[in-house]
Scaffold this motif. Sequence first.
Motif, mmCIF file in Angstrom:
data_model
loop_
_atom_site.group_PDB
_atom_site.id
_atom_site.type_symbol
_atom_site.label_atom_id
_atom_site.label_comp_id
_atom_site.label_asym_id
_atom_site.label_seq_id
_atom_site.Cartn_x
_atom_site.Cartn_y
_atom_site.Cartn_z
ATOM 1 N N PRO A 67 0.799 -1.232 0.000
ATOM 2 C CA PRO A 67 0.000 0.000 0.000
ATOM 3 C C PRO A 67 0.828 1.276 0.000
ATOM 4 C CG PRO A 67 -0.018 -1.023 2.162
ATOM 5 C CD PRO A 67 0.642 -1.993 1.246
ATOM 6 N N ASP A 68 2.103 1.194 0.373
ATOM 7 C CA ASP A 68 2.934 2.396 0.461
ATOM 8 C C ASP A 68 4.007 2.458 -0.621
ATOM 9 O OD1 ASP A 68 1.575 3.254 2.799
ATOM 10 O OD2 ASP A 68 2.797 1.880 4.007
ATOM 11 N N ASN A 69 3.919 1.549 -1.578
ATOM 12 C CA ASN A 69 4.946 1.510 -2.627
ATOM 13 C C ASN A 69 4.554 2.436 -3.782
ATOM 14 O OD1 ASN A 69 7.164 0.688 -4.170
ATOM 15 N ND2 ASN A 69 5.970 -0.907 -5.189
ATOM 16 N N PRO A 70 5.273 3.576 -3.985
ATOM 17 C CA PRO A 70 4.929 4.472 -5.104
ATOM 18 C C PRO A 70 5.411 3.905 -6.428
ATOM 19 C CG PRO A 70 6.831 5.318 -3.926
ATOM 20 C CD PRO A 70 6.391 4.093 -3.186
ATOM 21 N N ASN A 71 4.709 4.267 -7.487
ATOM 22 C CA ASN A 71 5.084 3.821 -8.834
ATOM 23 C C ASN A 71 4.896 4.999 -9.783
ATOM 24 O OD1 ASN A 71 5.547 2.498 -11.248
ATOM 25 N ND2 ASN A 71 4.350 0.684 -10.680
ATOM 26 N N GLN A 72 5.957 5.805 -9.921
ATOM 27 C CA GLN A 72 5.869 7.005 -10.742
ATOM 28 C C GLN A 72 5.714 6.692 -12.224
ATOM 29 O OE1 GLN A 72 5.572 10.067 -9.656
ATOM 30 N NE2 GLN A 72 5.678 9.395 -7.511
ATOM 31 N N ALA A 73 6.046 5.448 -12.638
ATOM 32 C CA ALA A 73 5.879 5.085 -14.046
ATOM 33 C C ALA A 73 4.411 5.070 -14.452
ATOM 34 C CB ALA A 73 6.503 3.719 -14.305
ATOM 35 N N LEU A 74 3.508 4.965 -13.492
ATOM 36 C CA LEU A 74 2.073 4.940 -13.793
ATOM 37 C C LEU A 74 1.436 6.323 -13.746
ATOM 38 C CD1 LEU A 74 1.107 1.805 -11.654
ATOM 39 C CD2 LEU A 74 1.578 1.890 -14.109
ATOM 40 N N ILE A 75 2.221 7.355 -13.469
ATOM 41 C CA ILE A 75 1.701 8.710 -13.296
ATOM 42 C C ILE A 75 2.174 9.605 -14.443
ATOM 43 C CG2 ILE A 75 1.655 10.725 -11.779
ATOM 44 C CD1 ILE A 75 0.166 8.301 -10.705
ATOM 45 N N ASP A 76 1.258 10.371 -14.975
ATOM 46 C CA ASP A 76 1.599 11.359 -16.001
ATOM 47 C C ASP A 76 2.318 12.527 -15.327
ATOM 48 O OD1 ASP A 76 1.696 13.334 -17.957
ATOM 49 O OD2 ASP A 76 -0.280 12.847 -18.762
ATOM 50 N N PRO A 77 3.585 12.794 -15.687
ATOM 51 C CA PRO A 77 4.340 13.853 -15.002
ATOM 52 C C PRO A 77 3.755 15.246 -15.217
ATOM 53 C CG PRO A 77 5.543 13.043 -16.921
ATOM 54 C CD PRO A 77 4.387 12.125 -16.728
ATOM 55 N N ASN A 78 2.989 15.441 -16.259
ATOM 56 C CA ASN A 78 2.434 16.773 -16.536
ATOM 57 C C ASN A 78 1.193 17.079 -15.690
ATOM 58 O OD1 ASN A 78 4.384 17.280 -18.573
ATOM 59 N ND2 ASN A 78 3.177 16.068 -20.031
ATOM 60 N N THR A 79 0.377 16.060 -15.430
ATOM 61 C CA THR A 79 -0.875 16.270 -14.706
ATOM 62 C C THR A 79 -0.890 15.621 -13.322
ATOM 63 O OG1 THR A 79 -1.874 14.287 -15.689
ATOM 64 C CG2 THR A 79 -2.131 16.371 -16.892
ATOM 65 N N THR A 80 0.115 14.795 -13.007
ATOM 66 C CA THR A 80 0.190 14.002 -11.762
ATOM 67 C C THR A 80 -1.008 13.062 -11.616
ATOM 68 O OG1 THR A 80 -0.936 15.588 -10.308
ATOM 69 C CG2 THR A 80 1.438 15.880 -10.621
ATOM 70 N N LEU A 81 -1.690 12.754 -12.742
ATOM 71 C CA LEU A 81 -2.820 11.834 -12.716
ATOM 72 C C LEU A 81 -2.393 10.475 -13.248
ATOM 73 C CD1 LEU A 81 -5.663 14.148 -14.094
ATOM 74 C CD2 LEU A 81 -5.214 13.528 -11.704
ATOM 75 N N PRO A 82 -3.097 9.414 -12.871
ATOM 76 C CA PRO A 82 -2.750 8.084 -13.399
ATOM 77 C C PRO A 82 -2.898 8.041 -14.919
ATOM 78 C CG PRO A 82 -4.207 7.894 -11.508
ATOM 79 C CD PRO A 82 -4.182 9.338 -11.874
ATOM 80 N N LYS A 83 -2.013 7.313 -15.554
ATOM 81 C CA LYS A 83 -2.091 7.107 -16.992
ATOM 82 C C LYS A 83 -3.224 6.130 -17.303
ATOM 83 C CE LYS A 83 2.875 7.788 -17.736
ATOM 84 N NZ LYS A 83 4.139 7.150 -18.207
ATOM 85 N N GLY A 84 -3.866 6.307 -18.443
ATOM 86 C CA GLY A 84 -4.939 5.417 -18.842
ATOM 87 C C GLY A 84 -6.282 5.892 -18.336
ATOM 88 N N ASP A 85 -7.295 5.055 -18.596
ATOM 89 C CA ASP A 85 -8.666 5.393 -18.218
ATOM 90 C C ASP A 85 -9.009 4.832 -16.842
ATOM 91 O OD1 ASP A 85 -8.996 6.630 -20.693
ATOM 92 O OD2 ASP A 85 -9.618 4.733 -21.641
ATOM 93 N N LEU A 86 -10.066 5.393 -16.264
ATOM 94 C CA LEU A 86 -10.622 4.916 -14.992
ATOM 95 C C LEU A 86 -9.556 4.831 -13.897
ATOM 96 C CD1 LEU A 86 -12.983 2.097 -16.314
ATOM 97 C CD2 LEU A 86 -13.584 4.442 -15.677
ATOM 98 N N GLY A 87 -8.787 5.891 -13.762
ATOM 99 C CA GLY A 87 -7.819 5.961 -12.668
ATOM 100 C C GLY A 87 -6.690 4.974 -12.769
#
Length: 332
Positions: free
Chosen positions: A75-95
């Motif tokens: 639960p505490d492991n970050p994964n920046q590869a799944l985050i869009d660096p421009n918007t800080t939102l998850p990549k892809g649809d539905l979060g």
Amino acid sequence: MTAPIETTGAAAQAQPEAVLKGVEGKRIEGRSLGQIAWLRFRRDKVAVAGAIVVILLVLVAALSRPIQALLGLDPDNPNQALIDPNTTLPKGDLGGMSADHPLGVDPKFGRDLLARVLEGSWVSLIVAFGATLLSVALGTVLGVVAGFYRGRVDAFISRMMDVFLAFPLLLFAIAISASLQGGAFGLEGLPLHISVLIFVIGFFNWPYMGRIVRAQTLSLREREFVDAARGMGARGPFILFRELLPNLVGPIIVYSTLLIPSNILFEAALSFLGVGIQPPQASWGGMLNQAVKYYEVDPQYMIVPGLAIFVTVLAFNLLGDGLRDALDPRSR
């Protein structure tokens, strides 16, 4: 004189018409109150469904850490590869939902939402159960004492209930929780936060249980079995714990199951306001607090913990309603 009527052997041995065939060898057994309550509860399909969901939720909460280890979740492991660096939102649809992350990931950090919901489940349930246990213990003892002894004892305890009920509970809980965030009583971190929440929620909610138990005790103390116990020389403590309390088990169980969901909501509210469970520890209320910033662009982040709270509270309420109807059919 008329001759006596002779009966044949077959007629003399004939069974009465009221005797049904096939029941000669069977014994009619009575049912206990517990068996009757269980039969009533089984007929209530909605309550049974709620009980099944509650059992599953408790099992998931108790085994959340092994489940996470089995599924390879953190639960505490970050994964920046799944985050869009421009918007800080998850990549892809539905979060960011995918096969590896079935409920998506959270914005900014990319932590798995399934893992965080599992991690938050045991926190919410342990606080709710602990606070309920404290409320039930205090409310039962003080309520039965007030209802049995009446007089000045009843007046004092009743006025004390009124004082507790007059407290602005939410503001008081916020003040206590905020003042003890650093450390107290030799505790710090997560154990301190959980202990403070259990104390605040449980200690200030006991008057609700106390009033219910007091009202039931006022009715029971006039019953014949209490008069019989007094006539045999039984004193107050014996009557309280051997005669009255066993007859209060049903109402106590019912209202305990109805108190648990309100305590879950209270813990979520305090965590949402930032004075409950503190990050990075996952909690459902804390996840909702963080989701407020993103609900317009990433509603999935708010839906997942909100749905977990909704299902849990609904299941406990359905179970409580079913137990109330089974143990006290007159309440229908």
